[in-house]
Write a protein that holds these residues in place. Sequence first.
Motif, PDB file in Angstrom:
ATOM      1  N   LYS A   1       0.879  -1.166   0.000  1.00 14.93           N
ATOM      2  CA  LYS A   1       0.000   0.000   0.000  1.00 14.93           C
ATOM      3  C   LYS A   1       0.919   1.219   0.000  1.00 14.93           C
ATOM      4  CE  LYS A   1      -3.643   1.706   3.146  1.00 14.93           C
ATOM      5  NZ  LYS A   1      -4.353   1.283   4.403  1.00 14.93           N
ATOM      6  N   HIS A   2       0.761   2.090  -0.985  1.00 20.80           N
ATOM      7  CA  HIS A   2       1.744   3.146  -1.217  1.00 20.80           C
ATOM      8  C   HIS A   2       1.036   4.500  -1.292  1.00 20.80           C
ATOM      9  CE1 HIS A   2       5.254   4.585  -4.066  1.00 20.80           C
ATOM     10  NE2 HIS A   2       5.184   5.273  -2.938  1.00 20.80           N
ATOM     11  N   LEU A   3       1.276   5.313  -0.273  1.00 19.84           N
ATOM     12  CA  LEU A   3       0.751   6.673  -0.293  1.00 19.84           C
ATOM     13  C   LEU A   3       1.822   7.589  -0.869  1.00 19.84           C
ATOM     14  CD1 LEU A   3      -1.492   8.704   0.412  1.00 19.84           C
ATOM     15  CD2 LEU A   3      -0.425   8.963   2.658  1.00 19.84           C
TER      16      LEU A   3
ATOM     17  N   LEU B   1      -2.853   7.621  -3.456  1.00 20.41           N
ATOM     18  CA  LEU B   1      -2.841   6.323  -2.778  1.00 20.41           C
ATOM     19  C   LEU B   1      -3.079   5.229  -3.818  1.00 20.41           C
ATOM     20  CD1 LEU B   1      -2.845   4.682  -0.083  1.00 20.41           C
ATOM     21  CD2 LEU B   1      -5.327   4.907  -0.125  1.00 20.41           C
ATOM     22  N   HIS B   2      -2.277   4.155  -3.761  1.00 23.93           N
ATOM     23  CA  HIS B   2      -2.508   3.002  -4.623  1.00 23.93           C
ATOM     24  C   HIS B   2      -1.943   1.759  -3.957  1.00 23.93           C
ATOM     25  CE1 HIS B   2       1.464   4.602  -5.727  1.00 23.93           C
ATOM     26  NE2 HIS B   2       1.803   3.335  -5.932  1.00 23.93           N
ATOM     27  N   TYR B   3      -2.237   0.624  -4.547  1.00 22.32           N
ATOM     28  CA  TYR B   3      -1.772  -0.662  -4.028  1.00 22.32           C
ATOM     29  C   TYR B   3      -0.918  -1.310  -5.115  1.00 22.32           C
ATOM     30  CZ  TYR B   3      -5.255  -0.071  -0.357  1.00 22.32           C
ATOM     31  OH  TYR B   3      -5.986   0.417   0.700  1.00 22.32           O
ATOM     32  N   ASP B   4       0.358  -1.589  -4.803  1.00 18.72           N
ATOM     33  CA  ASP B   4       1.253  -2.213  -5.781  1.00 18.72           C
ATOM     34  C   ASP B   4       1.189  -3.729  -5.632  1.00 18.72           C
ATOM     35  OD1 ASP B   4       2.465   0.079  -7.177  1.00 18.72           O
ATOM     36  OD2 ASP B   4       3.230   0.608  -5.197  1.00 18.72           O
ATOM     37  N   PHE B   5       0.712  -4.359  -6.696  1.00 16.89           N
ATOM     38  CA  PHE B   5       0.420  -5.797  -6.710  1.00 16.89           C
ATOM     39  C   PHE B   5       1.585  -6.491  -7.406  1.00 16.89           C
ATOM     40  CE2 PHE B   5      -1.809  -9.571  -8.277  1.00 16.89           C
ATOM     41  CZ  PHE B   5      -2.792  -9.809  -7.330  1.00 16.89           C
TER      42      PHE B   5
HETATM   43 MN    MN Z   1       3.814   2.521  -6.030  1.00 15.57          MN
END
Ligand code: MN
Length: 248
Positions: free
Chosen positions: A49-51, A55-59
């Motif tokens: 989880k990267h703010l 904000l996004h979620y790196d999969f």
């Molecule tokens: Mn990222």
Amino acid sequence: MTKKAKTRTLSAYQAKRNFQKTPEPSGSGRPKRAPSSIKPGKGFFCVQKHLASHLHYDFRLEHDGVLLSWAVPKGPSLNPRDKRLAMRVEDHPLDYGDFEGVIPEGYGAGIVMLWDRGSWSPETTDVSRALADGELKFSLAATKLKGSWVLVRTGNSGEESKGGEPRTWLLIKHKDDCAGPIDVTTAAPLSVKSFGDFADILAADKPDLWQSNKPAKGGVAGEMLTNIIEQAAKLKAGKRPVRKLKKR
Ligand code: MN
């Protein structure tokens, strides 16, 4: 000795970062083993989880000595009706899979939380082919995400990666016992590594880092970051009990 037909490189990953200024792994030298102990025949899997500016979620899925990576703005959903936009981004080094911390400046500046980790198995014999064809079916065995999933490339986006392929994919949960209407990003928001939230992670680093020049200035991410900086400063000053950050 046989050589792999296609060697994946980390040059795009390395070109974006200054390793004098970021605590992220450089990925130099030989590819390192993914950090968690993974059973033979399975690959390492994680979500960070990267703010950052947003904000996004790196999969990330381990394949051919790197972590294949997609940035999912809304995060994964357990509801098979949800098609979550997933932008394919540069391959990351294997040891990135253990990374959690604060990126003070530069590319991706912000806070990274190890939100989920475990293993994945492709539901196909040829992963490289599935990627080229734009449909990768797989199952996950992690702390928060489990069961069968698919990543499908969409042809509609004009935005293309350097390889010429559209970067836009969709992440979709297949119907199975692990699917459901629970909002997993809200129900399970914390780190699987330190068990903390973003404020705990920042408090363990330098909570006053972004008093000026925040990496996210306006909008939802900017507001989140302002609150997190305040909370982290209070944690550091002992005005709120610090959530114990455990190393796994
Ligand atoms: Mn990222």
